[in-house]
Design an enzyme around this catalytic site. Structure first.
Site, mmCIF file in Angstrom:
data_model
loop_
_atom_site.group_PDB
_atom_site.id
_atom_site.type_symbol
_atom_site.label_atom_id
_atom_site.label_comp_id
_atom_site.label_asym_id
_atom_site.label_seq_id
_atom_site.Cartn_x
_atom_site.Cartn_y
_atom_site.Cartn_z
ATOM 1 N N HIS A 1 -21.270 3.433 -4.358
ATOM 2 C CA HIS A 1 -20.886 2.641 -5.531
ATOM 3 C C HIS A 1 -21.200 1.162 -5.341
ATOM 4 C CE1 HIS A 1 -18.496 6.249 -6.463
ATOM 5 N NE2 HIS A 1 -18.752 5.887 -7.695
ATOM 6 N N VAL A 2 -20.705 0.587 -4.258
ATOM 7 C CA VAL A 2 -20.919 -0.846 -4.024
ATOM 8 C C VAL A 2 -22.363 -1.096 -3.602
ATOM 9 C CG1 VAL A 2 -20.189 -2.858 -2.698
ATOM 10 C CG2 VAL A 2 -18.498 -1.145 -3.344
ATOM 11 N N LYS B 1 0.867 -1.174 0.000
ATOM 12 C CA LYS B 1 0.000 0.000 0.000
ATOM 13 C C LYS B 1 0.902 1.222 0.000
ATOM 14 C CE LYS B 1 -4.511 0.951 0.653
ATOM 15 N NZ LYS B 1 -5.686 0.254 0.145
HETATM 16 P P1 NAD Z 1 -18.910 5.252 -1.709
HETATM 17 O O1 NAD Z 1 -18.252 6.450 -1.125
HETATM 18 O O2 NAD Z 1 -19.310 5.271 -3.151
HETATM 19 O O3 NAD Z 1 -20.234 4.902 -0.883
HETATM 20 C C1 NAD Z 1 -20.330 5.038 0.503
HETATM 21 C C2 NAD Z 1 -21.743 5.525 0.793
HETATM 22 O O4 NAD Z 1 -21.910 5.515 2.212
HETATM 23 C C3 NAD Z 1 -22.009 6.952 0.325
HETATM 24 O O5 NAD Z 1 -23.209 6.991 -0.410
HETATM 25 C C4 NAD Z 1 -22.106 7.742 1.622
HETATM 26 O O6 NAD Z 1 -23.001 8.831 1.520
HETATM 27 C C5 NAD Z 1 -22.618 6.677 2.575
HETATM 28 N N1 NAD Z 1 -22.385 6.948 3.992
HETATM 29 C C6 NAD Z 1 -21.326 7.531 4.579
HETATM 30 N N2 NAD Z 1 -21.498 7.567 5.915
HETATM 31 C C7 NAD Z 1 -22.686 6.954 6.170
HETATM 32 C C8 NAD Z 1 -23.398 6.652 7.358
HETATM 33 N N3 NAD Z 1 -22.952 7.013 8.558
HETATM 34 N N4 NAD Z 1 -24.592 6.016 7.245
HETATM 35 C C9 NAD Z 1 -25.080 5.660 6.047
HETATM 36 N N5 NAD Z 1 -24.438 5.920 4.870
HETATM 37 C C10 NAD Z 1 -23.264 6.552 4.944
HETATM 38 O O7 NAD Z 1 -17.932 4.020 -1.389
HETATM 39 P P2 NAD Z 1 -17.947 2.593 -2.067
HETATM 40 O O8 NAD Z 1 -16.944 2.548 -3.150
HETATM 41 O O9 NAD Z 1 -19.337 2.166 -2.333
HETATM 42 O O10 NAD Z 1 -17.349 1.706 -0.878
HETATM 43 C C11 NAD Z 1 -18.140 1.393 0.255
HETATM 44 C C12 NAD Z 1 -17.276 0.687 1.296
HETATM 45 O O11 NAD Z 1 -16.752 -0.511 0.752
HETATM 46 C C13 NAD Z 1 -16.074 1.508 1.744
HETATM 47 O O12 NAD Z 1 -15.836 1.236 3.107
HETATM 48 C C14 NAD Z 1 -14.935 0.952 0.907
HETATM 49 O O13 NAD Z 1 -13.681 1.082 1.556
HETATM 50 C C15 NAD Z 1 -15.321 -0.506 0.818
HETATM 51 N N6 NAD Z 1 -14.812 -1.179 -0.375
HETATM 52 C C16 NAD Z 1 -15.120 -0.724 -1.620
HETATM 53 C C17 NAD Z 1 -14.624 -1.393 -2.733
HETATM 54 C C18 NAD Z 1 -14.989 -0.930 -4.125
HETATM 55 O O14 NAD Z 1 -14.767 -1.691 -5.078
HETATM 56 N N7 NAD Z 1 -15.554 0.257 -4.306
HETATM 57 C C19 NAD Z 1 -13.802 -2.516 -2.585
HETATM 58 C C20 NAD Z 1 -13.519 -2.978 -1.302
HETATM 59 C C21 NAD Z 1 -14.015 -2.298 -0.193
#
Ligand code: NAD
Length: 368
Positions: free
Chosen positions: A197-198, A94
């Site tokens: 996103h996820v 990382k």
């Molecule tokens: P993202 O930023 O697109 O989505 C996160 C969502 O959570 C946002 O819509 C945000 O408004 C919401 N949020 C933030 N605080 C909140 C709360 N207290 N209550 C409810 N909603 C809240 O991120 P993402 O890419 O969807 O990733 C989500 C999680 O998964 C992250 O922790 C990320 O590290 C992990 N992750 C993502 C990936 C990937 O491929 N994108 C891969 C592995 C792990």
């Protein structure tokens, strides 16, 4: 392996003495400084027994180098476990760049960073993480080929989120199968915390299977966008831990499994995408087990993103990435069974399985 303490002679930017809080047995830690571009970064290679270390670069306003160092040591170690448990021929690494991603970015800074990545000769492959965009990674790629996470038009894998969501879905189904002997999610009440996103892609898969999905998000636009596409209920962000649900899917932030939430959560399964869901791995991992909740380890079931990156390293093929992500189902079942047989928390069962794989491959790394 070189221990972190032994590498203090490598030095740091301002602080001559580095004392990380923990010694996590990293192979190499590289401090990168360039006065002309203002670059201050740290690259941590935790373990390369299984292959080159792969992990994103995070750009963050760390208060000091110590904070940045501890973060990169912790995150790179996590990548070793994630890749190992996912059966990938990748090690864990990382990088962190110290700075404000809204103010301190430039083409030159990322290209200089790319030169530092290149100086490791392929031992570390970088990608996007918090604060880094595809554009930034494209600058890095002008100086080194050791880059993943490029956009599709550059031959990369594009947005990993749908693949990540698919892995979470597989892990969730496996947890239900372990619990009831049947992996059907129809009728299950699933609360997806974070419709980002996820979360969006996960909701789609769950709704398609007939689950009763509720979402929660702190941003109204995300809620509106999700409601416009799917029949979902909405739960206020501060009511999530008291909601009636079978499955809690944390897809927003880490550390949501903690002393406060554990006394309130009424689910029987936790399976989501967020990283580091257990506030304190050992204590809360054990507490979840004591409560009789099945916890599908986050670093296992959210590995679709790294699997997508790995596919890029060996020649991108979306179908192959999905096929390999599907394996999360069987691995989750194996880990839940190991946890039940050995009466150990699921995170520990997963950690041990990852360590066993690394040890067994280390034993064959000396060629005949
Ligand atoms: P993202 O930023 O697109 O989505 C996160 C969502 O959570 C946002 O819509 C945000 O408004 C919401 N949020 C933030 N605080 C909140 C709360 N207290 N209550 C409810 N909603 C809240 O991120 P993402 O890419 O969807 O990733 C989500 C999680 O998964 C992250 O922790 C990320 O590290 C992990 N992750 C993502 C990936 C990937 O491929 N994108 C891969 C592995 C792990």
């Amino acid at each position: 392996m070189l221990k972190v303490e032994e590498q203090q002679s490598v030095g740091t930017y301002e602080n001559p003495i580095i004392r990380p809080m923990v010694d996590m047995d990293h192979e190499q830690v590289l401090f990168c400084q360039d006065k002309a571009t203002g670059l201050r970064a740290i690259i941590a290679v935790h373990n390369t027994v299984l292959g080159p270390s792969l992990g994103g670069t995070r750009m963050w306003t760390y208060n000091n180098e110590m904070e940045a160092l501890n973060d990169v040591l912790r995150l790179s170690r996590g990548m070793t476990y994630k890749s190992a448990i996912s059966g990938l021929n990748l090690g864990g690494g990382k990088a962190v760049i110290i700075g404000d991603s809204r103010k301190h970015k430039s083409e030159a800074l990322f290209r200089r960073f790319g030169q530092f990545v290149d100086s490791l000769g392929g031992k570390y492959i970088t990608a996007e993480d918090v604060g880094i965009t595809t554009r930034d990674i494209e600058y890095v790629s002008m100086e080194t080929e050791h880059v993943a996470g490029l956009p599709e038009y550059r031959g990369g894998g594009g947005d990993p989120s749908p693949v990540t969501a698919y892995g979470v879905y597989m892990g969730m189904k496996a947890a239900v199968k372990h619990q009831s002997g049947n992996d059907n999610l129809a009728g299950k009440k699933v609360l997806v915390q974070g419709a980002g996103h996820v979360g969006q892609y996960l909701v789609e898969l769950l709704v398609k299977e007939g689950a009763k999905v509720a979402i929660s998000d702190i941003h109204e636009d995300r809620i509106k966008a999700t409601k416009a596409k799917f029949a979902v209920e909405v739960v206020d962000a501060d009511k999530v831990y008291d909601a009636d649900m079978d499955i809690y899917a944390p897809c927003a932030l880490g550390a949501t499994i903690n002393d406060d939430t554990l006394s309130r959560l009424r689910c029987s399964i936790i399976a989501g995408a967020a990283n580091n869901q257990l506030a304190e791995e050992a204590r809360h991992g054990a507490a979840v087990m004591e409560k009789g909740i099945i916890y599908a380890p986050d670093f296992l079931i959210n590995a679709g993103g790294i699997i997508n990156c790995y596919s890029e390293v060996i020649g991108y093929n979306r179908d192959m990435a999905y096929r390999q992500t599907e394996d999360i189902y069987q691995t989750t079942l194996n880990i839940l069974q190991k946890s039940a047989d050995e009466k150990i928390p699921t995170y520990l069962a997963a950690n041990r399985m990852a360590e066993e794989r690394i040890a067994s491959i280390a034993s064959i790394n000396q060629r005949i």
